[in-house]
Design a protein around this motif. Structure first.
Motif, PDB file in Angstrom:
ATOM      1  N   MET A  50       7.554  10.291 -11.212  1.00  0.00           N
ATOM      2  CA  MET A  50       8.865  10.192 -10.568  1.00  0.00           C
ATOM      3  C   MET A  50       9.787   9.233 -11.314  1.00  0.00           C
ATOM      4  N   ASP A  53      11.164  11.469 -14.081  1.00  0.00           N
ATOM      5  CA  ASP A  53      12.088  12.501 -13.592  1.00  0.00           C
ATOM      6  C   ASP A  53      12.016  12.524 -12.069  1.00  0.00           C
ATOM      7  N   PRO A  54      12.953  11.848 -11.394  1.00  0.00           N
ATOM      8  CA  PRO A  54      12.911  11.763  -9.934  1.00  0.00           C
ATOM      9  C   PRO A  54      12.886  13.106  -9.226  1.00  0.00           C
ATOM     10  N   ARG A  55      13.338  14.175  -9.874  1.00  0.00           N
ATOM     11  CA  ARG A  55      13.339  15.487  -9.243  1.00  0.00           C
ATOM     12  C   ARG A  55      11.939  15.978  -8.897  1.00  0.00           C
ATOM     13  N   VAL A  56      10.932  15.454  -9.583  1.00  0.00           N
ATOM     14  CA  VAL A  56       9.560  15.883  -9.310  1.00  0.00           C
ATOM     15  C   VAL A  56       9.123  15.463  -7.905  1.00  0.00           C
ATOM     16  N   LEU A  58      10.344  16.482  -5.384  1.00  0.00           N
ATOM     17  CA  LEU A  58      10.357  17.709  -4.590  1.00  0.00           C
ATOM     18  C   LEU A  58       8.966  18.335  -4.517  1.00  0.00           C
ATOM     19  N   ASP A  59       8.131  18.087  -5.523  1.00  0.00           N
ATOM     20  CA  ASP A  59       6.802  18.697  -5.607  1.00  0.00           C
ATOM     21  C   ASP A  59       5.667  17.703  -5.427  1.00  0.00           C
ATOM     22  N   ASP A  86       8.859  22.377 -15.470  1.00  0.00           N
ATOM     23  CA  ASP A  86       9.991  22.323 -14.544  1.00  0.00           C
ATOM     24  C   ASP A  86      10.763  21.009 -14.628  1.00  0.00           C
ATOM     25  N   TYR A  87      10.093  19.964 -15.062  1.00  0.00           N
ATOM     26  CA  TYR A  87      10.690  18.628 -15.104  1.00  0.00           C
ATOM     27  C   TYR A  87      10.413  17.995 -16.465  1.00  0.00           C
ATOM     28  N   GLU A  88      11.035  16.859 -16.698  1.00  0.00           N
ATOM     29  CA  GLU A  88      10.870  16.139 -17.969  1.00  0.00           C
ATOM     30  C   GLU A  88       9.595  15.281 -17.901  1.00  0.00           C
TER      31      GLU A  88
END
Length: 113
Positions: A50, A53-56, A58-59, A86-88
């Motif tokens: 996280m 890539d904070p977007r992870v 979501l998963d 899907d993410y960095e």
């Protein structure tokens, strides 16, 4: 479900949530065979992902689903290595590999194989 929770606790993983979809369906006066989702993990593994890539978020945390079909129960999960696409997260291959190995080991243990 009890075998899944026991397998996670044995590995000293944090269970963040348990969602009983069938119970929520009953509350809405609907019918659903048992379907449970458990969210769990270890902040030492998820936090670096996280941070990259904070977007992870979501998963994460990791999750497994347990459902019943007739007299049989099944367990399922996504392969966390797919998160790298899907993410960095390409620099975290080792963490993602360990997560995948953990999910597979828990699945085998819960299934009683």
């Amino acid at each position: 479900m009890s075998r899944l929770i026991a397998a996670l606790e044995h590995r000293e993983l944090t269970v963040f949530a348990h969602i009983d979809h069938a119970e929520h369906a009953r509350r809405a006066e609907l019918s659903l065979t048992p379907v449970d989702v458990v969210l769990f993990g270890d902040p030492h593994a998820g936090t670096p992902l996280m941070a990259s890539d904070p977007r992870v978020g979501l998963d994460l945390p990791l999750r497994m689903v347990v459902w019943q079909d007739g007299e049989m129960a099944f367990v399922g999960h996504h392969d966390p290595r797919e998160l790298a696409g899907d993410y960095e997260l390409t620099e975290h291959k080792e963490i993602l590999d360990r997560m995948a190995e953990l999910l597979e080991a828990v699945s085998v243990e819960v299934a009683g194989e």
